[in-house]
Design a protein around this motif. Sequence first.
Motif, short mmCIF file in Angstrom:
data_model
loop_
_atom_site.label_atom_id
_atom_site.label_comp_id
_atom_site.label_asym_id
_atom_site.label_seq_id
_atom_site.Cartn_x
_atom_site.Cartn_y
_atom_site.Cartn_z
N ALA A 24 0.80 -1.22 0.00
CA ALA A 24 0.00 0.00 0.00
C ALA A 24 0.83 1.26 0.00
CB ALA A 24 -0.91 0.01 1.23
N THR A 25 2.13 1.19 0.17
CA THR A 25 2.92 2.42 0.30
C THR A 25 3.30 3.03 -1.04
OG1 THR A 25 4.91 1.07 0.45
CG2 THR A 25 3.90 1.76 2.51
N GLY A 26 3.04 2.37 -2.14
CA GLY A 26 3.53 2.86 -3.42
C GLY A 26 3.09 4.26 -3.78
N PRO A 27 1.79 4.49 -3.92
CA PRO A 27 1.36 5.79 -4.44
C PRO A 27 1.30 6.90 -3.40
CG PRO A 27 -0.53 4.37 -4.12
CD PRO A 27 0.68 3.56 -3.77
N LEU A 28 1.55 6.62 -2.17
CA LEU A 28 1.39 7.62 -1.11
C LEU A 28 2.73 8.23 -0.74
CD1 LEU A 28 -1.08 5.66 1.18
CD2 LEU A 28 -1.65 7.35 -0.56
N VAL A 32 4.22 10.48 5.27
CA VAL A 32 2.89 10.33 5.87
C VAL A 32 2.61 8.87 6.18
CG1 VAL A 32 0.42 10.69 5.53
CG2 VAL A 32 2.05 12.41 4.74
N VAL A 33 2.93 7.99 5.24
CA VAL A 33 2.69 6.58 5.46
C VAL A 33 3.61 6.05 6.57
CG1 VAL A 33 2.80 4.31 4.39
CG2 VAL A 33 1.87 6.23 3.12
N ALA A 34 4.84 6.55 6.64
CA ALA A 34 5.74 6.12 7.71
C ALA A 34 5.18 6.51 9.08
CB ALA A 34 7.12 6.71 7.50
N GLN A 35 4.60 7.71 9.19
CA GLN A 35 3.98 8.12 10.45
C GLN A 35 2.82 7.20 10.80
OE1 GLN A 35 2.89 12.22 9.99
NE2 GLN A 35 4.99 12.90 9.66
N VAL A 210 13.02 1.43 20.06
CA VAL A 210 14.29 1.48 19.34
C VAL A 210 14.06 1.83 17.87
CG1 VAL A 210 16.26 0.10 18.62
CG2 VAL A 210 15.42 -0.07 20.95
N GLU A 211 13.02 1.24 17.28
CA GLU A 211 12.71 1.54 15.88
C GLU A 211 12.30 3.00 15.69
OE1 GLU A 211 12.06 -1.12 17.39
OE2 GLU A 211 12.52 -2.85 16.14
N LEU A 212 11.66 3.58 16.71
CA LEU A 212 11.30 5.00 16.61
C LEU A 212 12.54 5.89 16.59
CD1 LEU A 212 8.16 5.41 18.88
CD2 LEU A 212 8.29 5.54 16.39
N GLY A 213 13.60 5.47 17.28
CA GLY A 213 14.85 6.23 17.19
C GLY A 213 15.40 6.25 15.77
N ALA A 214 15.40 5.08 15.09
CA ALA A 214 15.85 5.03 13.70
C ALA A 214 14.91 5.82 12.80
CB ALA A 214 15.93 3.58 13.24
N PHE A 215 13.60 5.74 13.08
CA PHE A 215 12.65 6.53 12.30
C PHE A 215 12.90 8.03 12.46
CE2 PHE A 215 8.65 8.96 12.77
CZ PHE A 215 8.23 8.97 11.44
N GLY A 216 13.25 8.46 13.68
CA GLY A 216 13.55 9.87 13.90
C GLY A 216 14.77 10.32 13.11
N VAL A 217 15.81 9.47 13.03
CA VAL A 217 16.99 9.82 12.23
C VAL A 217 16.60 10.02 10.77
CG1 VAL A 217 19.21 8.95 11.38
CG2 VAL A 217 18.60 8.68 13.79
N TRP A 218 15.82 9.09 10.23
CA TRP A 218 15.39 9.20 8.83
C TRP A 218 14.54 10.43 8.59
CZ3 TRP A 218 10.26 8.67 7.00
CH2 TRP A 218 10.14 8.59 5.61
N ASP A 288 14.43 2.71 1.61
CA ASP A 288 13.46 3.18 2.59
C ASP A 288 12.25 2.27 2.65
OD1 ASP A 288 15.19 5.26 3.07
OD2 ASP A 288 14.10 6.70 1.81
N ASP A 289 11.74 1.85 1.49
CA ASP A 289 10.59 0.94 1.47
C ASP A 289 10.95 -0.40 2.13
OD1 ASP A 289 9.28 2.92 0.12
OD2 ASP A 289 9.62 2.06 -1.87
N GLY A 290 12.14 -0.92 1.80
CA GLY A 290 12.54 -2.18 2.39
C GLY A 290 12.71 -2.09 3.90
N ILE A 291 13.28 -0.98 4.38
CA ILE A 291 13.47 -0.83 5.83
C ILE A 291 12.13 -0.72 6.53
CG2 ILE A 291 14.31 0.78 7.58
CD1 ILE A 291 16.44 -1.02 6.39
N ALA A 292 11.14 -0.05 5.91
CA ALA A 292 9.81 0.04 6.53
C ALA A 292 9.21 -1.35 6.73
CB ALA A 292 8.90 0.90 5.66
N LEU A 293 9.32 -2.20 5.73
CA LEU A 293 8.82 -3.56 5.86
C LEU A 293 9.64 -4.36 6.88
CD1 LEU A 293 8.20 -4.41 2.10
CD2 LEU A 293 6.54 -3.67 3.79
N TYR A 294 10.94 -4.16 6.84
CA TYR A 294 11.83 -4.88 7.75
C TYR A 294 11.52 -4.52 9.21
CZ TYR A 294 16.18 -7.48 8.55
OH TYR A 294 17.11 -8.43 8.91
N VAL A 295 11.27 -3.25 9.48
CA VAL A 295 10.97 -2.80 10.83
C VAL A 295 9.68 -3.44 11.33
CG1 VAL A 295 10.23 -0.80 12.17
CG2 VAL A 295 12.28 -0.67 10.77
N LEU A 296 8.65 -3.47 10.49
CA LEU A 296 7.38 -4.07 10.92
C LEU A 296 7.53 -5.55 11.22
CD1 LEU A 296 4.84 -2.39 8.49
CD2 LEU A 296 5.11 -1.96 10.92
#
Length: 547
Positions: A24-28, A32-35, A210-218, A288-296
């Motif tokens: 679902a992250t493709g067109p968005l 915003v989708v990361a949040q 911990v993942e939120l810390g990496a998200f904050g860096v990005w 970025d897309d791969g890391i989002a999936l990896y984090v989840l």
Amino acid sequence: MNGWILTAAVTLGGGVGATVWGVATGPLRRRVVAQNLCTALASLLTLAALAYSWHYFDEPPRGHAGSFPALLLLFQGGMCGFAIAGDLFKAFVWFELMSVVAYALTGHRVEEARAVQGALTFAVVTSLGAYAMLMGIGLLYARTGELGMHRIGRGLDAHGRPHAVVLAAFVLVMTGLLVKAAAVPFHFWLPDAHAVAPTPVCMLLSGVMVELGAFGVWRVYGTVFSGPGGVPAPEFERVLVVLGALTAVIGAVMCWYQRHIERLLAYSTVAHTGLFLVGIGVLKPEADDGIALYVLGHAAVKAALFACTGILLDRYGSVDEHALYGRARELKGVAVLFVLGALGLAGLPPFGTALGKSVTEEAVGGPLTVLYVAASAVTAAAVLRVGARVFGGLGPRPEAGSGYGTTGSGERPETRHRLGRIPDPGHHDRGARRTARRSRHRRRGPRFREGGRALRERDRIRGGVHLRPLDPGRGPAGPGLDPAGRGPRPPRRPPPEAVRRTGPGAAATASAVRARRRLRGMGADRHHRARRPHPAGHARRLISCRR
């Protein structure tokens, strides 16, 4: 509620959910989708932690009903607020609210010294990172006069080339975020916190915080410092990739050498955080897309592994790999889920980690792919080793007394008995403390002091020869102790008559008795008895009273 059912739901549901979100992250817009992803992840894992801790308080403690669930919900509020905040200072406030609640949850069992130590380490290290981040925000406000992330970015770009103040602000803000992400060299607070925190709290620390810390860096770099007035992309990429690679290697190596299962999982989180930072550092949309999936996927798998570890702690009172060798053979369901979690850490299908890891590896390319494969394989192998030894009894039996510092043995089960109050004063020690108070009170009494003087006087008169009391099994200080209360009872001696005939103080004893008889014949003993009772007789009366 059966813990293994919840674990299965989190493991499989997290993997499927990661795949659905990835499609679902493709067109968005990615930010915003990361949040939304971070908010949904925090809410899902908080719900799982609340369900897992359902039996922590079967009967709410008097005056503290609902305190533990309330802290978990406040923790969730801080995580969601940080994820959706668009103002840098407000994001800092939400992040610190989350951190303060995390301190309280980590040291929830304040009656244990280890819990207090782990919570203090957590608080001190992350508070230093918070001060650094706050100073960086102050420098950015002094430079641009704005606190919104997008406005700060536009203000920096309006000034042209990056200034020394901007570079200092970048270092300070990133330091604060990397401390929360448990990146090397700020990683040591995470294993200490995991070793003492309750299992539901560990699920949230490794799964979301911990993942939120990496998200904050990005997010902060992409929104604030990625323009012409910020930090050049090649420098940021070089620094973050090197830091991430170092974090992944150190975390994987330390994970392999742990036998405390919770610390092992914590170092596994450190290793995967390094992989997340490497993916963020290459500055590619595909990464970025791969890391989002990896984090989840990683969050779901790690929460499941901590849930299985909590079941072991509840059943056997230990999280030591060696102490649990072959003891959990009857937990077939937990064993299956533990092995599935290890395979999920390795990035194998059909888990969400497999999709995210493969996308990220293709995006980073080159030698970094080897790093991804090696770090994930080592951490998964460590978890599989624990599963084989604990649930299957495979491999050589560990040797006892290895001298390892953090073994994880002797832990107290978490969910079998409710806490009497918060903090729990350790009701099992009340009887011992009451006995100690009574003993101290008796030692302060006049009878004890007079008895002690009488016994010392008796020993002096008899020439230092120890005579046993009337009852050889008990004395004024209790069974097995010296009658004067000065330590362990000496070895059994012959009867007093034999001592007077053959003992080392026989001559001194005989002369003392003769002198006593002469004094008694002259009438001086009557005055002596008026001032002080006879030592030996007083000692015998004291012995009979204490019986």
